[in-house]
Design an enzyme around this catalytic site. Structure first.
Site, PDB file in Angstrom:
ATOM      1  CG  ASP A 421      43.025  42.439  39.979  1.00  0.00           C
ATOM      2  OD1 ASP A 421      43.820  42.943  39.183  1.00  0.00           O
ATOM      3  OD2 ASP A 421      42.697  42.970  41.064  1.00  0.00           O
ATOM      4  CB  ILE A 422      46.707  40.419  43.500  1.00  0.00           C
ATOM      5  CG1 ILE A 422      47.461  39.266  42.824  1.00  0.00           C
ATOM      6  CG2 ILE A 422      47.062  40.479  44.977  1.00  0.00           C
ATOM      7  CD1 ILE A 422      48.974  39.389  42.893  1.00  0.00           C
ATOM      8  CD  GLU A 465      47.116  45.069  40.130  1.00  0.00           C
ATOM      9  OE1 GLU A 465      46.215  45.844  40.477  1.00  0.00           O
ATOM     10  OE2 GLU A 465      48.130  45.445  39.507  1.00  0.00           O
TER      11      GLU A 465
END
Length: 556
Positions: A421-422, A465
Site C-alpha cells: 500500500d502506498i 493504491e
C-alpha cells in the site's frame, strides 16, 4: 425526439441513450455460441431461426425479434420465428407480396434499415405500414430508395420506438428479413448491435443454404437410385453410366460444390463438374490429365496423410456411409484454399471391394478465416479484461483467478502473498493532483514488476493504491527479501512527497502472509494474514514490512 433512420450508406446515429445490455466482448461470445448451433448446419431453418431470435432478444435486450421468409413461389411472406414477451400477440403471420410491392422493392435496394428514437410519444413510427418514413438526410441522391415501415408490423406502430431490419440474402437474392424492435421505451442502437444483427442474418442465410443443399442432395440421390434401376434392367453398367452423364450434367454443373467421381484403387478421375474451374481454376479436362491420385497432386503436403487415412476408412466403410474431412488444395494461380470434402463409395465390385468413389468439395476458406479472426478477437478481448487500464499490469479479476489456482496447486509447496500500500497516497493526490497520482501508480507498478523477477511470481493491482504480489513456492526469508526489495525499489524512485510523515520521498508499507503446503482452508486466509501484516507495518511507522499470522479454519 425525431426519427433517426439509417441505411447501408450511412454511419450509425450517435447514441443518445447508451444501451449496455451486453458488453461488446459478451456479444462476440454470444455470436460464437450461436454460430455453433447444430440446426444451422443441419439445414433445420425453423430451429435455427428460433435460436437466432432468442439470442438477439437475450443479448441485445430488445422487446421482440422476428424472422420472415418468402415462400418458395415468392408470392407470400411468412413469419417463421417470433420471440419476445409480445410474440403471442403478433397480429400477422403472412403477407401477400403483391399487396406491398413498394415495400418489397425497397427491401432489395438496402442492406439494412436502422431506426432510432428517444421518445415513444413524439417519434414518427406512427405512420401507416408500408408508407414513406422519409429520405435519408445525409445523402444528396434524389434517386436513393425511400425508407418504408415494415408492413408485417402493422398494428404496432404506436408502441414501437426503434427497430433494426436486416434483409437475408441467399445466392444474391433477398429471401427474407431479420427484424428486432423496441417497444414503449426509447432506444438508440449501437454499432455492435447492428453488427450482431448482420452476423445473425448471415447465420440464417447459412441455414437456408444448408437446407437448399440437402434438398439438392435428395434430388441427386433420387436420380442415382433411378439410374441404378436402369443399370440393373439393362445389365450394362458402363453403358448406363455414360448415358446418365448427359442426363445429370446440367444439374451437377449448376451445383455450388465441386462434384467428382474417381476410380477408388488408382485415384484417377472419371468425372468432375465444371464448378471445379470456378473454385480451383482447373477445367475438367485439365483435371483428368493429372491421371492417378489427382487430389494428392493438388493437396498441401500437410493434408496428404489425411487423404490417405480417409481412403483407408472408405475401404472398410458400409454402403451409404459418408466420410468428411477438411483439406487444403492449391489453386491454379498458386493460392491455397480450404475445402470440405464429403466422400462415399459410389459403386462396388462383385467381390465387395470399392470400385468408384463419389465426392463433393465445398470451399470453406472464408469460413475458416472468419472463425480464426473471431477467435483472435475473443482472445484479445479476454486479455484486455484481465489487465488494469491505468497501470497495464494484471487487475483484481486476474489476481483472484491466479491466487485461487495457486492455492489449489500448492501440492506440497508453500505459498506467500504480499499486499503493498502506498503511504499517505490521499495526501499525495490532494497535494499534487490526480494526474500526478495516476503517474505515481504507474511508476510504482513498474517498480514492482522489476523487483519481482521470478517467472512463476505474479504482480497485480489489488485496488486503488494497493498492489498484490503472489509468490508460489516461497516462504520465510525469501518472502521477506522480496518485500524489502519492493520497498527499496519504490523508495529509489525518489518521487517527491513533501507531506509524508515518513520520508520526503514516496514510500510503501507491506504485509506478508504465508502458508505451508499442509494448511487447509481457502485462500481468503492468506489474504487476511497479508492484510494483518500490512496493518501492523503501518502501525509500526510505515515504509516497512510486517508478517501477518495465518489463521486456518479446521472446517473443510
Amino acid at each position: 425526439m425525431s426519427l433517426a433512420p439509417e441505411q447501408s450508406n450511412q454511419p450509425l446515429v450517435t447514441p443518445v441513450f447508451l444501451d449496455s445490455h451486453s458488453p461488446h466482448h459478451a456479444l462476440s461470445q454470444a455470436l460464437l455460441e450461436l454460430s455453433q448451433c447444430a440446426a444451422i448446419y443441419s439445414g433445420d431453418v425453423e430451429a435455427a431461426t428460433a435460436a437466432v431470435t432468442y439470442s438477439i432478444v437475450k443479448n441485445l435486450g430488445t422487446t421482440n425479434c422476428q424472422v420472415w421468409l418468402y415462400t418458395e413461389d415468392r408470392n407470400l411472406f411468412q413469419l417463421v420465428a417470433d420471440y419476445g414477451p409480445h410474440a403471442a400477440n403478433t397480429p400477422l403471420s403472412q403477407l401477400h407480396v403483391d399487396n406491398h410491392i413498394d415495400y418489397f422493392h425497397c427491401l432489395t435496394q438496402q442492406n439494412w434499415l436502422v431506426l432510432n428514437t428517444g421518445d415513444a410519444t413524439t417519434n414518427q413510427l406512427g405512420k401507416q405500414p408500408g408508407k414513406q418514413l422519409g429520405q435519408p438526410s445525409s445523402t444528396d441522391d434524389k434517386d436513393a430508395p425511400l425508407l418504408l415501415f415494415p408492413p408485417y408490423l402493422s398494428g404496432q406502430e404506436q408502441t414501437i420506438t426503434a427497430l433494426i431490419e436486416i434483409p437475408i440474402y441467399h445466392q444474391t437474392q433477398v429471401v427474407g428479413v431479420l427484424c428486432c424492435n423496441q417497444q414503449e421505451s426509447p432506444r438508440v442502437w449501437q454499432a455492435a448491435h447492428k453488427h450482431f444483427m448482420i452476423t445473425a442474418a448471415g447465420l440464417i442465410a447459412l441455414a437456408i443454404s444448408h437446407a437448399s443443399e440437402q434438398k439438392k442432395q435428395k434430388i441427386l440421390s433420387k436420380q442415382k437410385r433411378q439410374l441404378k434401376l436402369e443399370m440393373i434392367e439393362r445389365q450394362q453398367a458402363e453403358q448406363a453410366w455414360h448415358e446418365s452423364q448427359h442426363f445429370i450434367q446440367g444439374i451437377l454443373n449448376a451445383s455450388t460444390n465441386i462434384l467428382y467421381v474417381n476410380d477408388f484403387a488408382s485415384g484417377e478421375n472419371y468425372y468432375i463438374n465444371g464448378y471445379m474451374k470456378n473454385i480451383l481454376g482447373y477445367s475438367p479436362e485439365e483435371i483428368q490429365k493429372f491421371g492417378a491420385q489427382f487430389l494428392e497432386r493438388l493437396a498441401h503436403a500437410e493434408t496428404i496423410q489425411a487423404i490417405h487415412q480417409t481412403r483407408k476408412h472408405l475401404a472398410t466403410s458400409t454402403r451409404g456411409e459418408i466420410v468428411e474431412n477438411e483439406y487444403r488444395f492449391r489453386h491454379k494461380q498458386g493460392d491455397w484454399l480450404w475445402m470440405l470434402c464429403r466422400e462415399t463409395i459410389f459403386q462396388w465390385n462383385s467381390d465387395g471391394t470399392p470400385q468408384q468413389l463419389l465426392g463433393t468439395a465445398t470451399d470453406i476458406t472464408a469460413h475458416k478465416e472468419n472463425a480464426q479472426a473471431l477467435q483472435q478477437q475473443n482472445q484479445a478481448l479476454t486479455a484486455l479484461a484481465r489487465v488494469d487500464g491505468l497501470t497495464q499490469i494484471a487487475n483484481r479479476r486476474a489476481f483472484d483467478e491466479f491466487l485461487d489456482k495457486a492455492w489449489k496447486a500448492r501440492n506440497n509447496t508453500p505459498l506467500t502473498l504480499i499486499l503493498c500500500d502506498i503511504d499517505y497516497f490521499k495526501l499525495y493526490n490532494d497535494t499534487y493532483g490526480h494526474q500526478a497520482g495516476d503517474a505515481c501508480l504507474q511508476e510504482v507498478a513498474q517498480a514492482l514488476k522489476t523487483a519481482v523477477k521470478r517467472e512463476p511470481d505474479f504482480v497485480a493491482r489489488y485496488g486503488g493504491e494497493e498492489f498484490a504480489v503472489v509468490l508460489p513456492n516461497t516462504i520465510g526469508k525469501g518472502a521477506q527479501h522480496v518485500a524489502e526489495t519492493i520497498r527499496a525499489a519504490v523508495h529509489a524512485l525518489h518521487i517527491e512527497h513533501r507531506l509524508s510523515d515518513v520520508s520526503p520521498w514516496l514510500t510503501v508499507s507491506l504485509g506478508i502472509g504465508s502458508v505451508t503446503s499442509t494448511d487447509p482452508g481457502t485462500y481468503e486466509a492468506i489474504i487476511a494474514a497479508a492484510d494483518q501484516g500490512l496493518y501492523q507495518a503501518k502501525s509500526n511507522g510505515r515504509n516497512q514490512f510486517a508478517i501477518g499470522h495465518v489463521e486456518i479454519s479446521q472446517q473443510q
